[in-house]
Enzyme design. Structure first.
Site, PDB file in Angstrom:
ATOM      1  N   HIS A  54       0.858  -1.198   0.000  1.00 28.49           N
ATOM      2  CA  HIS A  54       0.000   0.000   0.000  1.00 28.49           C
ATOM      3  C   HIS A  54       0.887   1.238   0.000  1.00 28.49           C
ATOM      4  O   HIS A  54       2.103   1.122   0.092  1.00 28.49           O
ATOM      5  CB  HIS A  54      -0.992  -0.017   1.165  1.00 28.49           C
ATOM      6  N   HIS A  56       1.345   3.854   2.062  1.00 32.75           N
ATOM      7  CA  HIS A  56       1.839   4.590   3.236  1.00 32.75           C
ATOM      8  C   HIS A  56       3.359   4.729   3.203  1.00 32.75           C
ATOM      9  O   HIS A  56       4.072   3.809   2.804  1.00 32.75           O
ATOM     10  CB  HIS A  56       1.386   3.916   4.536  1.00 32.75           C
ATOM     11  N   ASP A  58       5.672   4.584   5.298  1.00 35.18           N
ATOM     12  CA  ASP A  58       6.531   3.618   5.986  1.00 35.18           C
ATOM     13  C   ASP A  58       6.575   2.272   5.251  1.00 35.18           C
ATOM     14  O   ASP A  58       7.126   1.294   5.757  1.00 35.18           O
ATOM     15  CB  ASP A  58       6.104   3.432   7.454  1.00 35.18           C
ATOM     16  N   HIS A  59       5.999   2.218   4.028  1.00 34.20           N
ATOM     17  CA  HIS A  59       6.082   1.018   3.185  1.00 34.20           C
ATOM     18  C   HIS A  59       6.702   1.311   1.815  1.00 34.20           C
ATOM     19  O   HIS A  59       7.052   0.376   1.101  1.00 34.20           O
ATOM     20  CB  HIS A  59       4.692   0.376   3.033  1.00 34.20           C
ATOM     21  N   HIS A 113      -7.585  -1.010   5.466  1.00 36.11           N
ATOM     22  CA  HIS A 113      -6.534  -0.126   5.998  1.00 36.11           C
ATOM     23  C   HIS A 113      -6.362   1.055   5.036  1.00 36.11           C
ATOM     24  O   HIS A 113      -6.359   2.214   5.443  1.00 36.11           O
ATOM     25  CB  HIS A 113      -5.239  -0.931   6.133  1.00 36.11           C
ATOM     26  N   ASP A 130      -0.146  -4.002   6.034  1.00 34.64           N
ATOM     27  CA  ASP A 130      -0.835  -3.567   7.262  1.00 34.64           C
ATOM     28  C   ASP A 130      -2.287  -4.014   7.273  1.00 34.64           C
ATOM     29  O   ASP A 130      -3.100  -3.483   8.027  1.00 34.64           O
ATOM     30  CB  ASP A 130      -0.773  -2.036   7.395  1.00 34.64           C
ATOM     31  N   HIS A 169       4.393  -5.038  10.454  1.00 38.43           N
ATOM     32  CA  HIS A 169       4.918  -4.427  11.689  1.00 38.43           C
ATOM     33  C   HIS A 169       5.027  -5.453  12.818  1.00 38.43           C
ATOM     34  O   HIS A 169       4.185  -6.347  12.921  1.00 38.43           O
ATOM     35  CB  HIS A 169       3.971  -3.315  12.196  1.00 38.43           C
TER      36      HIS A 169
HETATM   37 FE    FE Z   1       2.653   0.627   8.231  1.00 42.44          FE
HETATM   38 ZN    ZN Z   2      -0.053   1.454   6.611  1.00 45.07          ZN
END
Ligand code: FE
Ligand code: ZN
Length: 257
Positions: A54, A56, A58-59, A113, A130, A169
């Protein structure tokens, strides 16, 4: 296929997937480039592909630097994430294949998400980002509880019990504590909590889990549990016990846990 877990940032996981026949590799969710470069070089493989679950940050934050360092990367994401995944070259639509080296996989579209969230599936390995964590699920940023229920229970839940789930995570310990708070009599949760605390104390990680374990310990796959029902009805005697309503209440409780 070989899978190497690459811890990134605070508690993120990227994964390096190596095709043993061609020594070509794909990386799932590179939050940052440096640890991915190091792992690629240590294993002497050729990085050809990024698989983003996805959009985001942090990905996907390692996408740009990796594509400058390793030329001609294919960067996969869902078609609806067009414009949100840096450098995306492959726009997945229903039925499309996901390929690197001599490996061919598929994907599940898992809104909840985010609207474009996907799970990558290569045989008995699944990369859930996530959407699904060990003993938990992602927060609802762009979807409804009903969509997330279906993503977990109908889509990921349709995979075989022995499927190994590689998630985004290291949230497992907190997730298991929440799971126990709504299903205190579930000894499988207690057992897993002991195991995971021991792993973490040694600096090890809880990824992957299996779908079989999740069916026993993940409250978001256990919306028909009579103990969860009675916990929710103790909190609110008017709790609707329809599966999706139980899921929705569990997600709300987890948000405040
Ligand atoms: Fe994440
Ligand atoms: Zn995420």
């Amino acid at each position: 296929m070989e899978i190497i877990t690459i811890p990134c940032l605070q508690d993120n996981f990227a994964y390096l997937l190596i095709c043993n026949k061609t020594k070509q590799a794909a990386v799932v969710d590179p939050s940052e480039a440096a640890p991915v470069k190091t792992t690629v070089e240590e294993h002497g493989v050729e990085l050809t592909t990024i698989l983003n679950t996805h959009h985001h940050w942090d990905h996907v934050d390692g996408n740009k630097e990796l594509s400058e360092y390793f030329p001609n990367l294919s960067i996969y994401g869902h078609d609806s994430d067009r414009g949100r995944i840096p450098g995306q070259t492959e726009f997945l639509k229903s039925g499309d294949e996901v390929c690197f080296g001599e490996q061919t996989g598929s994907f599940l579209h898992n809104p909840g998400h985010t609207s474009g969230a996907i799970t990558y599936v290569f045989g008995k390995f699944a990369f859930t980002g996530d959407t699904m964590f060990a003993a938990g699920c992602g927060r609802l940023f762009e979807g409804t509880a009903a969509q997330m229920h279906d993503s977990l229970n109908l889509q990921i839940g349709s995979l075989a019990d022995e499927t190994e789930l590689y998630f985004g995570h290291e949230y497992t310990e907190a997730n298991l504590r929440f799971a126990l708070s709504v299903e205190a009599g579930n000894t499988e949760i207690e057992k897993k909590l002991t195991t995971v605390r021991a792993l973490r104390a040694e600096g090890r990680f809880s990824t992957p889990t299996t779908l079989a374990e999740e069916r026993k310990t993940n409250p978001f796959l256990r919306c028909t549990s009579t103990e969860i029902h009675s916990t929710l009805q103790t909190k609110d005697p008017k709790q609707d016990l329809a599966e999706k309503m139980v899921f929705k209440t569990l997600r709300e409780l987890k948000d405040k846990f």
